[in-house]
Design an enzyme around this catalytic site. Structure first.
Site, PDB file in Angstrom:
ATOM      1  N   VAL A 159      -7.162   1.037   4.074  1.00 40.53           N
ATOM      2  CA  VAL A 159      -6.336  -0.059   3.559  1.00 40.53           C
ATOM      3  C   VAL A 159      -5.228  -0.421   4.546  1.00 40.53           C
ATOM      4  O   VAL A 159      -4.981  -1.599   4.822  1.00 40.53           O
ATOM      5  CB  VAL A 159      -5.748   0.311   2.185  1.00 40.53           C
ATOM      6  CG1 VAL A 159      -4.794  -0.776   1.700  1.00 40.53           C
ATOM      7  CG2 VAL A 159      -6.869   0.514   1.172  1.00 40.53           C
ATOM      8  N   GLY A 160      -4.558   0.593   5.102  1.00 38.03           N
ATOM      9  CA  GLY A 160      -3.495   0.309   6.059  1.00 38.03           C
ATOM     10  C   GLY A 160      -4.000  -0.415   7.285  1.00 38.03           C
ATOM     11  O   GLY A 160      -3.391  -1.389   7.754  1.00 38.03           O
ATOM     12  N   GLU A 210       9.546  16.210  15.285  1.00 35.51           N
ATOM     13  CA  GLU A 210       9.991  16.084  13.898  1.00 35.51           C
ATOM     14  C   GLU A 210       9.220  17.069  13.025  1.00 35.51           C
ATOM     15  O   GLU A 210       8.002  16.983  12.905  1.00 35.51           O
ATOM     16  CB  GLU A 210       9.773  14.652  13.419  1.00 35.51           C
ATOM     17  CG  GLU A 210      10.365  14.366  12.065  1.00 35.51           C
ATOM     18  CD  GLU A 210      10.268  12.896  11.699  1.00 35.51           C
ATOM     19  OE1 GLU A 210      11.237  12.359  11.141  1.00 35.51           O
ATOM     20  OE2 GLU A 210       9.217  12.278  11.959  1.00 35.51           O
ATOM     21  N   GLU A 247       9.738   1.541  10.798  1.00 36.79           N
ATOM     22  CA  GLU A 247      10.752   2.585  10.683  1.00 36.79           C
ATOM     23  C   GLU A 247       9.987   3.891  10.821  1.00 36.79           C
ATOM     24  O   GLU A 247       9.202   4.258   9.961  1.00 36.79           O
ATOM     25  CB  GLU A 247      11.483   2.479   9.344  1.00 36.79           C
ATOM     26  CG  GLU A 247      12.739   3.326   9.283  1.00 36.79           C
ATOM     27  CD  GLU A 247      12.481   4.687   8.694  1.00 36.79           C
ATOM     28  OE1 GLU A 247      12.434   5.666   9.487  1.00 36.79           O
ATOM     29  OE2 GLU A 247      12.329   4.798   7.473  1.00 36.79           O
ATOM     30  N   GLY A 276      -4.636   3.255  -1.324  1.00 37.86           N
ATOM     31  CA  GLY A 276      -5.795   3.739  -0.585  1.00 37.86           C
ATOM     32  C   GLY A 276      -5.404   4.447   0.684  1.00 37.86           C
ATOM     33  O   GLY A 276      -4.217   4.616   0.997  1.00 37.86           O
ATOM     34  N   GLY A 292      -4.746   5.334   4.594  1.00 40.59           N
ATOM     35  CA  GLY A 292      -4.174   4.595   5.712  1.00 40.59           C
ATOM     36  C   GLY A 292      -5.208   4.038   6.669  1.00 40.59           C
ATOM     37  O   GLY A 292      -5.136   2.858   7.040  1.00 40.59           O
ATOM     38  N   PRO A 293      -6.199   4.845   7.108  1.00 45.08           N
ATOM     39  CA  PRO A 293      -7.199   4.329   8.037  1.00 45.08           C
ATOM     40  C   PRO A 293      -8.097   3.245   7.453  1.00 45.08           C
ATOM     41  O   PRO A 293      -8.820   2.589   8.192  1.00 45.08           O
ATOM     42  CB  PRO A 293      -8.029   5.586   8.375  1.00 45.08           C
ATOM     43  CG  PRO A 293      -7.119   6.732   8.102  1.00 45.08           C
ATOM     44  CD  PRO A 293      -6.311   6.318   6.922  1.00 45.08           C
ATOM     45  N   LYS A 319       0.851  -1.187   0.000  1.00 47.72           N
ATOM     46  CA  LYS A 319       0.000   0.000   0.000  1.00 47.72           C
ATOM     47  C   LYS A 319       0.891   1.244   0.000  1.00 47.72           C
ATOM     48  O   LYS A 319       1.551   1.562   0.979  1.00 47.72           O
ATOM     49  CB  LYS A 319      -0.903   0.052   1.239  1.00 47.72           C
ATOM     50  CG  LYS A 319      -1.946   1.188   1.149  1.00 47.72           C
ATOM     51  CD  LYS A 319      -2.374   1.701   2.510  1.00 47.72           C
ATOM     52  CE  LYS A 319      -1.519   2.833   3.019  1.00 47.72           C
ATOM     53  NZ  LYS A 319      -1.653   4.104   2.230  1.00 47.72           N
ATOM     54  N   CYS A 378      13.534  11.152   7.195  1.00 47.83           N
ATOM     55  CA  CYS A 378      13.453  10.720   8.591  1.00 47.83           C
ATOM     56  C   CYS A 378      14.807  10.744   9.283  1.00 47.83           C
ATOM     57  O   CYS A 378      14.880  10.898  10.497  1.00 47.83           O
ATOM     58  CB  CYS A 378      12.827   9.331   8.676  1.00 47.83           C
ATOM     59  SG  CYS A 378      13.666   8.103   7.649  1.00 47.83           S
TER      60      CYS A 378
END
Length: 477
Positions: free
Chosen positions: A211-212, A382, A250, A206, A208-209, A175, A284
């Protein structure tokens, strides 16, 4: 220029075929340099994930038992396809992310091609057996994997997950981020043309909320590998916990660069600033806290100011800093800059005003803050933009204390007189990665973080190990 209308962005890639989504909705991919729509990409659903997982589960029956030689040949064929379509991959990442194409080539594309070939040459490690007393230790694939990749290094993280998983004999569902999904479509075409058996690789883009979350919670997925924010990583781990699947992550970073008193200050500060400004600060591992000896602090700030004001913006062949990936990300970075000023940091260069030469595009000027203390928000959180914070220290013990005073532990840097004198400092920093005197990222070495920067490792042989189950066979003595 790649014609993105020819990609199958209105479909999913499941079981070796381009298929229509169960939902049928889509979202736009925006060019952050022009604010114009590139194309529409389908939004997958939980039902689409179910179909992809079923295909991967079925394909695992065959793929896990293929020979190391067979998997090596498939991976090399994929790398060949990536080289053939190198320009398509460059444009796919550059156009959606905003990174200048000449930088995208070496920062986002060449490394992933190398990584795929690296794992092609290590498929034989899966056939390695070890004797442990009267036991035989075997290596087997972990199974069906769900991959959730980020928008800031989309192809890099795709390769860091897909290549070792294929080498180990795993099947998978990928994804991509909604912001930068185009390279995954190019890769699906490359993988299809390489002849990888149906169901081994599946692509379900798709939200995140949706498909993830479905990937993380799915009972028939054995492992989920996530790259993104620490906040989202916590949600992935929670969703995965009831099925006790393996989770590798990560996550975020707020990495320090310690410049020692005997360092070449000009070289160290210049490299440190450019490290943060590269990829518009959306990295990152960016060394966003620059720790400088107090007695050389004013000189270092002056150098940083000069570097920030010299840096070229845009997407052309001379540009270093492109736009932020989205309007939302631009606004987040501007908010942090405002917060830094409000908390008493001194704005040396940059700021929230858009660059005059770019009336369109999600640009933020390269920004330098001085008089930063490690308890300020800009030193704790960050920012993910071209913003560096300069912090003075009195002695090396204080520098180490400041460096380690963070919830993160992904990366770090040391710039000293030479590499030998930098190593004792590097050993004291609590981070999974350390860049010494400008050393470059190495795909042969493990990459991952301490503390809230995640768990597990990518790249190197350790990256393959994440996809391995160990079986002990007890033999008669």
């Amino acid at each position: 220029m790649t014609d993105f209308s020819k990609l199958h962005t209105d479909k999913l890639y499941i079981d070796g075929q381009w298929q229509v989504s169960e939902g049928g909705s889509s979202h736009p991919v925006i060019d952050p340099a022009t604010e114009e729509e590139i194309c529409q990409v389908v939004e997958g659903t939980a039902a689409d994930v179910d179909r992809a997982v079923a295909a991967a589960r079925e394909a695992l029956k065959y793929w896990r038992n293929t020979s190391a030689t067979e998997r090596r040949d498939y991976l090399n064929a994929i790398a060949d396809g990536m080289e053939k379509r190198r320009e398509d991959l460059i444009q796919a990442v550059s156009k959606a992310l905003g990174c200048p194409a000449h930088i995208t080539k070496w920062l986002h594309v060449d490394g992933p091609i190398y990584a795929v070939r690296y794992y092609a040459e290590r498929t034989s490690l899966m056939e390695k057996t070890e004797k442990a007393g009267h036991s035989l230790v075997l290596r087997e694939p972990v199974g069906v994997c769900g991959f959730i990749t980020p928008w800031n290094f989309p192809l890099h993280q795709f390769a860091g997950k897909v290549a070792p998983a294929l080498a180990a004999g795993c099947t998978m569902i990928a994804k991509p981020s909604e912001n930068t999904p185009l390279q995954d479509y190019v890769m699906a075409e490359i993988i299809h043309d390489a002849g990888l058996p149906a169901g081994v690789f599946n692509l379900v883009p798709g939200a995140g909320p949706v498909v993830g979350a479905a990937l993380a919670a799915h009972p028939d997925i054995d492992m989920v590998s996530f790259t993104g924010s620490t906040r989202a990583g916590v949600e992935v781990a929670r969703a995965a916990a009831p099925t006790v699947k393996r989770v590798t992550q990560e996550l975020g970073g707020k990495s320090p660069l310690i410049i020692t008193p005997d360092a070449d200050l000009e070289a160290a500060v210049r490299w440190g600033c450019e490290d943060v400004f590269l990829n518009s600060g959306q990295t990152c591992t960016a060394l966003t806290r620059m720790l400088v000896p107090a007695e050389r602090y004013d000189e270092a700030v002056a150098i940083a100011k000069q570097v920030a004001e010299e840096v070229a913006l845009g997407t052309g062949p001379d540009a270093l800093v492109g736009p932020l990936s989205s309007a939302r990300q631009r606004d987040i970075v501007r908010g942090y800059i405002e917060k830094g000023v409000a908390e008493g940091a001194r704005l040396v260069a940059g700021g929230i005003e858009p660059p005059e030469e770019f009336p369109k595009g999600f640009y933020v000027k390269p920004t330098v803050f001085a008089n930063v203390t490690n308890d300020m928000t800009i030193a704790r959180e960050e920012i993910f933009g071209p913003v560096t914070c300069m912090i003075p220290y009195r002695d090396m013990d204080e520098a180490i204390a400041i460096a380690n005073d963070t919830q993160y532990g992904l990366a770090s840097g040391v710039w000293a007189r030479d590499a030998e004198s930098a190593l004792p400092v590097a050993r004291r920093i609590e981070a999974g990665l350390c860049f010494v005197n400008g050393g470059e990222f190495n795909y042969d070495a493990p990459f991952g973080g301490y503390k809230r920067s995640g768990n597990g490792r990518e790249f190197g042989e350790a990256g393959l190990d994440e996809f391995v189950e160990l079986k002990s066979v007890q033999l008669p003595e």
